[in-house]
Scaffold this motif. Structure first.
Motif, PDB file in Angstrom:
ATOM      1  N   LEU A 218       0.795  -1.212   0.000  1.00 24.86           N
ATOM      2  CA  LEU A 218       0.000   0.000   0.000  1.00 24.86           C
ATOM      3  C   LEU A 218       0.837   1.275   0.000  1.00 24.86           C
ATOM      4  O   LEU A 218       0.416   2.303  -0.526  1.00 24.86           O
ATOM      5  N   TRP A 219       2.026   1.209   0.589  1.00 27.05           N
ATOM      6  CA  TRP A 219       2.845   2.423   0.704  1.00 27.05           C
ATOM      7  C   TRP A 219       3.279   2.961  -0.656  1.00 27.05           C
ATOM      8  O   TRP A 219       3.426   4.167  -0.835  1.00 27.05           O
ATOM      9  N   LYS A 220       3.467   2.086  -1.637  1.00 29.16           N
ATOM     10  CA  LYS A 220       3.916   2.560  -2.943  1.00 29.16           C
ATOM     11  C   LYS A 220       2.843   3.380  -3.658  1.00 29.16           C
ATOM     12  O   LYS A 220       3.144   4.090  -4.603  1.00 29.16           O
ATOM     13  N   GLY A 221       1.601   3.306  -3.176  1.00 26.91           N
ATOM     14  CA  GLY A 221       0.533   4.126  -3.740  1.00 26.91           C
ATOM     15  C   GLY A 221       0.230   5.358  -2.918  1.00 26.91           C
ATOM     16  O   GLY A 221      -0.874   5.909  -3.001  1.00 26.91           O
ATOM     17  N   LEU A 222       1.204   5.822  -2.149  1.00 28.37           N
ATOM     18  CA  LEU A 222       0.995   6.935  -1.223  1.00 28.37           C
ATOM     19  C   LEU A 222       0.392   8.159  -1.917  1.00 28.37           C
ATOM     20  O   LEU A 222      -0.466   8.843  -1.351  1.00 28.37           O
ATOM     21  N   PHE A 223       0.831   8.466  -3.128  1.00 32.39           N
ATOM     22  CA  PHE A 223       0.380   9.683  -3.813  1.00 32.39           C
ATOM     23  C   PHE A 223      -0.798   9.439  -4.754  1.00 32.39           C
ATOM     24  O   PHE A 223      -1.257  10.369  -5.392  1.00 32.39           O
ATOM     25  N   ASP A 224      -1.280   8.212  -4.828  1.00 39.00           N
ATOM     26  CA  ASP A 224      -2.386   7.892  -5.738  1.00 39.00           C
ATOM     27  C   ASP A 224      -3.628   8.698  -5.373  1.00 39.00           C
ATOM     28  O   ASP A 224      -4.058   8.755  -4.215  1.00 39.00           O
ATOM     29  N   GLY A 225      -4.181   9.348  -6.370  1.00 42.01           N
ATOM     30  CA  GLY A 225      -5.427  10.105  -6.172  1.00 42.01           C
ATOM     31  C   GLY A 225      -5.269  11.482  -5.587  1.00 42.01           C
ATOM     32  O   GLY A 225      -6.259  12.212  -5.442  1.00 42.01           O
ATOM     33  N   LEU A 226      -4.053  11.874  -5.234  1.00 44.54           N
ATOM     34  CA  LEU A 226      -3.843  13.203  -4.655  1.00 44.54           C
ATOM     35  C   LEU A 226      -3.650  14.253  -5.762  1.00 44.54           C
ATOM     36  O   LEU A 226      -2.961  13.997  -6.747  1.00 44.54           O
ATOM     37  N   GLU A 227      -4.245  15.410  -5.581  1.00 48.09           N
ATOM     38  CA  GLU A 227      -4.124  16.503  -6.536  1.00 48.09           C
ATOM     39  C   GLU A 227      -3.451  17.691  -5.871  1.00 48.09           C
ATOM     40  O   GLU A 227      -3.705  17.987  -4.702  1.00 48.09           O
ATOM     41  N   PHE A 228      -2.603  18.389  -6.645  1.00 46.74           N
ATOM     42  CA  PHE A 228      -1.859  19.522  -6.111  1.00 46.74           C
ATOM     43  C   PHE A 228      -1.941  20.713  -7.062  1.00 46.74           C
ATOM     44  O   PHE A 228      -2.278  20.544  -8.241  1.00 46.74           O
ATOM     45  N   PRO A 229      -1.619  21.919  -6.577  1.00 44.69           N
ATOM     46  CA  PRO A 229      -1.733  23.117  -7.420  1.00 44.69           C
ATOM     47  C   PRO A 229      -0.893  23.028  -8.686  1.00 44.69           C
ATOM     48  O   PRO A 229       0.202  22.470  -8.695  1.00 44.69           O
ATOM     49  N   LYS A 230      -1.433  23.617  -9.755  1.00 42.36           N
ATOM     50  CA  LYS A 230      -0.741  23.685 -11.037  1.00 42.36           C
ATOM     51  C   LYS A 230      -0.339  25.143 -11.317  1.00 42.36           C
ATOM     52  O   LYS A 230      -0.896  26.071 -10.758  1.00 42.36           O
ATOM     53  N   THR A 231       0.646  25.290 -12.195  1.00 40.46           N
ATOM     54  CA  THR A 231       1.108  26.627 -12.543  1.00 40.46           C
ATOM     55  C   THR A 231       0.144  27.268 -13.535  1.00 40.46           C
ATOM     56  O   THR A 231      -0.619  26.587 -14.195  1.00 40.46           O
TER      57      THR A 231
END
Length: 231
Positions: A218-231
């Motif tokens: 499960l740890w390798k999917g830590l960032f799955d589905g997360l969204e962050f600001p774009k330029t």
């Protein structure tokens, strides 16, 4: 611990407790004492770590970190965390326990990215990819060679060989989400500390491209589905 002495003498007092037997295997410059951890960091890594810790404690109080005892003449001295390294505990955890910890860390990743703004002044490149010190250099992944700062993701990729989101806005990121850097309570019910903040800085997609721990289900999917600001 050692009051009313100079920074140089304070560092000497701490170093007097370091021997080959206290050296952490495989990690030069780190000594494990019974109640403290001494990190010898005579470049901007030490300053970057202390700045990151102060930033997190002021902005994300729910995120536990090791207590910094002293910063003196190239040393960071921490109170030793009472808990079990998550890398050792992980195979013993149920899927439900792992899921709880992954979601907790995901919440911190998003909180850091949204609540902590780059400094208005001081860093070498405003709005770029950089550490927290004035010259902006950072040890990518926490243990690498000091590099940067970079004006664009393309510059970062060309210099480090690490591909990152070229439309991602640099946001505050821990930068070294390995299970070895996380400590759990002895009953495995909560995270008691996230340690080793020398690689923290401002990276696109909250440092998604720096995630190197790909081996622990499960740890390798830590960032799955997360969204962050774009330029």
């Amino acid at each position: 611990m050692f009051a009313h002495i100079s920074s140089k003498d304070l560092a000497a007092a701490w170093l007097s407790q370091c021997t080959p037997a206290t050296q952490q295997p495989g990690i030069p410059g780190v000594h494990l004492l019974p109640e403290h951890i001494i990190k010898i960091c005579r470049d901007v890594r030490g300053d970057n770590e202390t700045l990151a810790l102060d930033t997190v404690r002021r902005n994300i109080p729910s995120l536990p970190t090791a207590r910094l005892i002293d910063r003196c003449d190239g040393l960071n001295v921490f109170e030793r965390v009472q808990g079990e390294c998550a890398a050792q505990a992980w195979p013993q955890l149920s899927t439900a326990q792992k899921t709880v910890f992954v979601k907790q860390v995901q919440a911190w990743v998003v909180e850091m990215a949204t609540k902590i703004s780059p400094p208005a002044s001081g860093n070498a490149i405003k709005g770029g990819i950089c550490g927290l010190t004035e010259d902006g250099r950072v040890a990518v992944g926490g243990r690498g060679q000091l590099k940067g700062p970079w004006r664009t993701p393309a510059e970062f990729t060309a210099d480090t060989g690490i591909a990152c989101g070229h439309d991602g806005k640099p946001v505050f990121s821990y930068g070294d989400w390995r299970l070895e850097n996380i400590f759990l309570s002895k009953d495995h019910t909560r995270i008691v500390a996230v340690v080793n903040w020398e690689g923290a800085g401002f990276f696109p997609d909250a440092g998604r491209s720096l995630q190197s721990d790909k081996t622990s289900d499960l740890w390798k999917g830590l960032f799955d589905g997360l969204e962050f600001p774009k330029t």
